[in-house]
Design a protein around this motif. Structure first.
Motif, short mmCIF file in Angstrom:
data_model
loop_
_atom_site.label_atom_id
_atom_site.label_comp_id
_atom_site.label_asym_id
_atom_site.label_seq_id
_atom_site.Cartn_x
_atom_site.Cartn_y
_atom_site.Cartn_z
N ARG A 97 -2.35 -1.72 2.04
CA ARG A 97 -0.94 -1.34 1.90
C ARG A 97 -0.51 -0.40 3.03
O ARG A 97 0.61 -0.49 3.55
N PHE A 98 -1.41 0.51 3.44
CA PHE A 98 -1.11 1.40 4.56
C PHE A 98 -0.92 0.61 5.85
O PHE A 98 0.03 0.85 6.60
N TYR A 99 -1.80 -0.36 6.11
CA TYR A 99 -1.65 -1.19 7.31
C TYR A 99 -0.34 -1.98 7.26
O TYR A 99 0.28 -2.21 8.29
N GLU A 100 0.07 -2.36 6.08
CA GLU A 100 1.36 -3.03 5.93
C GLU A 100 2.49 -2.06 6.30
O GLU A 100 3.41 -2.42 7.05
N GLN A 101 2.41 -0.83 5.82
CA GLN A 101 3.44 0.18 6.15
C GLN A 101 3.50 0.44 7.65
O GLN A 101 4.57 0.71 8.20
#
Length: 133
Positions: A27-31
């Motif tokens: 999810r962080f990499y998506e952000q």
């Protein structure tokens, strides 16, 4: 779950398990704009492109690339599909600099390894002299 996955898509759990990372990491990499899954309700569906980006990001991280550097390379790569000369030259410059940095790191590691081996040999010699007396 009501959505259908095809052979060329992955859930967040699939990728987390395959690459031994947490779903929070994904999810962080998506952000950060590195991954771009499509949404089906609350579910994230990752493409083969996302999977490759994750693999390269994790490999880059192990080699000292920051997330920003990885994203910059991905963005440049994505925008060079048409073969824009300036973008291609920029990407080649970044890659050459990274390769030069890594070569220097390799030389530094080799020097440090030699120094550690010398220190180990001196310690073993000193121990041998202590036991001999």
């Amino acid at each position: 779950m009501s959505f259908q996955l095809n052979a060329r898509s992955y859930t967040i759990s699939d990728l987390a398990k395959e690459f031994d990372v947490t779903t929070r990491t994904l999810r962080f990499y998506e952000q950060q704009g590195i991954l771009n899954p499509v949404r089906q309700g609350q579910a994230r569906i990752y493409s083969p492109k996302d999977r490759v980006r994750l693999m390269l990001t994790l490999r880059g991280k192990r080699l000292g690339f920051s997330l920003a550097e990885s994203k910059e390379l991905f963005d440049l790569y994505d925008s060079t599909a048409g073969g824009d000369e300036k973008q291609l030259r920029t990407m080649l410059d970044i890659l050459a600099k990274k390769q030069a940095d890594m070569q220097q790191q390799l030389r530094d590691i080799q020097r440090l390894q030699e120094e550690l081996e010398l220190a180990e040999a001196r310690c073993r010699d000193a121990l041998a002299r202590l036991h001999a007396s």
